[in-house]
Design an enzyme around this catalytic site. Structure first.
Site, PDB file in Angstrom:
ATOM      1  N   ASN A  24       0.790  -1.202   0.105  1.00 53.85           N
ATOM      2  CA  ASN A  24      -0.019  -0.128   0.173  1.00 53.85           C
ATOM      3  C   ASN A  24       1.058   1.330  -0.364  1.00 53.85           C
ATOM      4  O   ASN A  24       1.771   1.350   0.783  1.00 53.85           O
ATOM      5  CB  ASN A  24      -0.925   0.126   1.602  1.00 53.85           C
ATOM      6  CG  ASN A  24      -2.187   0.858   1.373  1.00 53.85           C
ATOM      7  OD1 ASN A  24      -1.638   2.675   1.315  1.00 53.85           O
ATOM      8  ND2 ASN A  24      -3.015   0.611   2.112  1.00 53.85           N
ATOM      9  N   HIS A  53       0.501   6.128   2.144  1.00 57.29           N
ATOM     10  CA  HIS A  53       1.804   7.328   3.045  1.00 57.29           C
ATOM     11  C   HIS A  53       2.826   7.728   2.214  1.00 57.29           C
ATOM     12  O   HIS A  53       3.497   8.954   2.983  1.00 57.29           O
ATOM     13  CB  HIS A  53       1.855   6.755   4.007  1.00 57.29           C
ATOM     14  CG  HIS A  53       0.736   6.425   5.405  1.00 57.29           C
ATOM     15  ND1 HIS A  53      -0.491   7.338   5.177  1.00 57.29           N
ATOM     16  CD2 HIS A  53      -0.013   5.442   5.431  1.00 57.29           C
ATOM     17  CE1 HIS A  53      -1.685   6.324   5.896  1.00 57.29           C
ATOM     18  NE2 HIS A  53      -1.138   5.642   6.185  1.00 57.29           N
ATOM     19  N   HIS A  64      -5.775   3.984  -1.455  1.00 61.29           N
ATOM     20  CA  HIS A  64      -7.139   3.695  -1.052  1.00 61.29           C
ATOM     21  C   HIS A  64      -7.128   5.630  -1.657  1.00 61.29           C
ATOM     22  O   HIS A  64      -6.460   6.442  -0.986  1.00 61.29           O
ATOM     23  CB  HIS A  64      -6.397   3.812   1.445  1.00 61.29           C
ATOM     24  CG  HIS A  64      -8.474   4.041   1.305  1.00 61.29           C
ATOM     25  ND1 HIS A  64      -8.282   4.108   2.688  1.00 61.29           N
ATOM     26  CD2 HIS A  64      -9.433   4.783   0.405  1.00 61.29           C
ATOM     27  CE1 HIS A  64      -9.359   4.043   2.706  1.00 61.29           C
ATOM     28  NE2 HIS A  64     -10.376   4.346   1.304  1.00 61.29           N
ATOM     29  N   ARG A  74      -9.418   8.020  -0.976  1.00 61.40           N
ATOM     30  CA  ARG A  74     -10.259   8.789  -0.014  1.00 61.40           C
ATOM     31  C   ARG A  74     -11.273   9.966   0.009  1.00 61.40           C
ATOM     32  O   ARG A  74     -11.367  10.346  -1.362  1.00 61.40           O
ATOM     33  CB  ARG A  74      -9.740   8.933   1.368  1.00 61.40           C
ATOM     34  CG  ARG A  74      -9.243   7.688   2.466  1.00 61.40           C
ATOM     35  CD  ARG A  74      -8.930   8.037   3.315  1.00 61.40           C
ATOM     36  NE  ARG A  74      -8.584   6.790   4.753  1.00 61.40           N
ATOM     37  CZ  ARG A  74      -9.660   7.421   5.822  1.00 61.40           C
ATOM     38  NH1 ARG A  74     -10.628   7.106   5.284  1.00 61.40           N
ATOM     39  NH2 ARG A  74      -9.043   5.971   5.948  1.00 61.40           N
ATOM     40  N   ARG A  81      -7.211  12.952   1.299  1.00 62.17           N
ATOM     41  CA  ARG A  81      -5.753  12.536   2.200  1.00 62.17           C
ATOM     42  C   ARG A  81      -4.792  12.555   2.121  1.00 62.17           C
ATOM     43  O   ARG A  81      -3.197  12.721   2.007  1.00 62.17           O
ATOM     44  CB  ARG A  81      -6.474  12.675   3.836  1.00 62.17           C
ATOM     45  CG  ARG A  81      -6.426  11.281   4.379  1.00 62.17           C
ATOM     46  CD  ARG A  81      -6.352  10.846   5.259  1.00 62.17           C
ATOM     47  NE  ARG A  81      -8.236  10.892   5.096  1.00 62.17           N
ATOM     48  CZ  ARG A  81      -8.680  10.772   6.935  1.00 62.17           C
ATOM     49  NH1 ARG A  81      -7.909   9.085   7.503  1.00 62.17           N
ATOM     50  NH2 ARG A  81      -9.301  11.079   6.816  1.00 62.17           N
ATOM     51  N   GLU A  92      -8.586   0.656  -3.103  1.00 68.27           N
ATOM     52  CA  GLU A  92      -9.587   0.795  -1.728  1.00 68.27           C
ATOM     53  C   GLU A  92     -10.743   1.025  -1.941  1.00 68.27           C
ATOM     54  O   GLU A  92     -10.015   3.157  -2.237  1.00 68.27           O
ATOM     55  CB  GLU A  92      -8.486   0.689  -0.342  1.00 68.27           C
ATOM     56  CG  GLU A  92      -7.796  -0.462   0.185  1.00 68.27           C
ATOM     57  CD  GLU A  92      -7.366  -0.333   1.787  1.00 68.27           C
ATOM     58  OE1 GLU A  92      -7.230  -1.804   1.830  1.00 68.27           O
ATOM     59  OE2 GLU A  92      -7.567   0.693   1.366  1.00 68.27           O
ATOM     60  N   THR A 102      -8.532   3.159   9.080  1.00 74.09           N
ATOM     61  CA  THR A 102      -9.533   2.215   8.859  1.00 74.09           C
ATOM     62  C   THR A 102      -9.208   1.295  10.733  1.00 74.09           C
ATOM     63  O   THR A 102      -8.624   1.933  10.619  1.00 74.09           O
ATOM     64  CB  THR A 102      -9.787   1.507   7.789  1.00 74.09           C
ATOM     65  OG1 THR A 102      -9.143   1.659   6.628  1.00 74.09           O
ATOM     66  CG2 THR A 102      -9.898   0.806   8.077  1.00 74.09           C
ATOM     67  N   GLU A 113     -11.128  -9.751   3.652  1.00 72.37           N
ATOM     68  CA  GLU A 113     -10.391  -9.414   3.572  1.00 72.37           C
ATOM     69  C   GLU A 113      -9.445  -8.935   5.361  1.00 72.37           C
ATOM     70  O   GLU A 113     -11.115  -8.305   5.688  1.00 72.37           O
ATOM     71  CB  GLU A 113      -8.843  -7.965   2.896  1.00 72.37           C
ATOM     72  CG  GLU A 113      -7.778  -7.604   3.825  1.00 72.37           C
ATOM     73  CD  GLU A 113      -6.551  -6.191   3.105  1.00 72.37           C
ATOM     74  OE1 GLU A 113      -6.088  -6.192   3.510  1.00 72.37           O
ATOM     75  OE2 GLU A 113      -7.073  -5.951   1.718  1.00 72.37           O
ATOM     76  N   HIS A 139      -3.611  -4.823   8.069  1.00 72.40           N
ATOM     77  CA  HIS A 139      -3.847  -3.914   8.967  1.00 72.40           C
ATOM     78  C   HIS A 139      -2.516  -3.885   9.958  1.00 72.40           C
ATOM     79  O   HIS A 139      -2.967  -4.634  10.933  1.00 72.40           O
ATOM     80  CB  HIS A 139      -4.701  -3.143   9.485  1.00 72.40           C
ATOM     81  CG  HIS A 139      -5.238  -1.956   9.804  1.00 72.40           C
ATOM     82  ND1 HIS A 139      -5.398  -0.942   8.615  1.00 72.40           N
ATOM     83  CD2 HIS A 139      -5.151  -1.424  10.870  1.00 72.40           C
ATOM     84  CE1 HIS A 139      -6.066   0.221  10.147  1.00 72.40           C
ATOM     85  NE2 HIS A 139      -5.039   0.019  11.021  1.00 72.40           N
TER      86      HIS A 139
END
Length: 255
Positions: A12, A15, A48, A50, A54, A75, A106, A156, A199
């Site tokens: 992922n 970030h 992801h 959003r 963000r 996502e 999340t 998942e 996660h």
């Protein structure tokens, strides 16, 4: 569904975009991070998008789909806006996740059972477009059954509670959560679902999860990006890949 020998790693890259957006501009580039991940042994890229943008932006999704050879897992929340974006870009997979604007990350799994009627048209529309649909859920039988009823291809499992307990050195809770995840993985596979997990996973917590034979993919992001500050992104991904692989020698031997 038989256990998988090779456990896939989805990286992922959200970030990397978080750091970019903290200052504005174009650096660091999450698409470049995805390219590094591909070299380092990732099997797929997760991003992801959003509602508040963000971290990942719409343009990132277009570039990831167009420039990266690895499968893209988008996502997304179950909203009309995100459905339209997914149908326009047609990623390899879409993982439907719960989303609240005020959350930092999340916070738990999707209530697939309680939201069954809301989710049904999203799963159907994405599936009709040839997109593999995943639901990000807690390790609960009712959620697995709801995912199967909805026609999702993948679930998942949320590993956050297990990781939090491990970090806090709450060993009894850690072991309880690990057992719940293992049982859910077995049950999901028996139901014909492809089972993933993710996660909060780190070098220290990933091996017991990777050793669950029914799991076919782990999605890991924040820790890898943080560790990259010290070892470089390629180095952090290669180490995670090695820890995951070492946890499955018995499965590899049977392959």
């Amino acid at each position: 569904m038989s256990p998988a020998s090779h456990l896939r790693l989805g990286v992922n890259i959200d970030h990397v975009a978080t750091i970019r957006n903290a200052r504005g501009g174009e650096h660091p580039d999450p698409v470049r991070a995805a390219m590094v991940a591909a070299v380092a042994g990732a099997d797929g890229i997760t991003a992801h998008l959003r509602e508040d943008r963000r971290h990942i932006r719409d343009g990132d999704i277009a570039r990831l789909k167009g420039e990266i050879g690895l499968p893209l897992n988008l996502e997304m929340a179950a909203t009309t806006e995100m459905l339209d974006i997914a149908l326009r870009h047609v990623p390899h997979a879409c993982c439907i996740v719960p989303e609240r604007r005020e959350e930092v990350t999340t916070e738990g799994g999707l209530d697939a059972a309680g939201l069954h009627n809301h989710l049904a048209p999203f799963v159907a529309r994405l599936s009709d477009k040839g997109i593999r649909v995943s639901l990000f859920i807690n390790a609960e039988t009712r959620q697995l059954e709801a995912a199967r009823s909805l026609g999702a291809h993948i679930v998942e499992l949320h590993t956050g509670a297990y990781c939090d307990a491990a970090l806090a050195q709450e060993n009894v809770k850690r072991d309880t959560e690990l057992a719940r995840l293992a049982e859910a993985a077995r049950n999901g596979a028996t139901m014909g679902l492809e089972v993933h997990a993710g996660h909060g996973l780190t070098f220290d917590t990933v091996a017991p999860i990777a050793a669950i034979p029914e799991l076919m993919e782990l999605n890991i992001g924040h820790f890898l990006i943080g560790e990259a500050i010290f070892t470089g992104l390629e180095g952090s991904i290669r180490r995670m890949r090695a820890v995951m692989d070492a946890a499955r020698p018995a499965l590899e031997a049977r392959a």
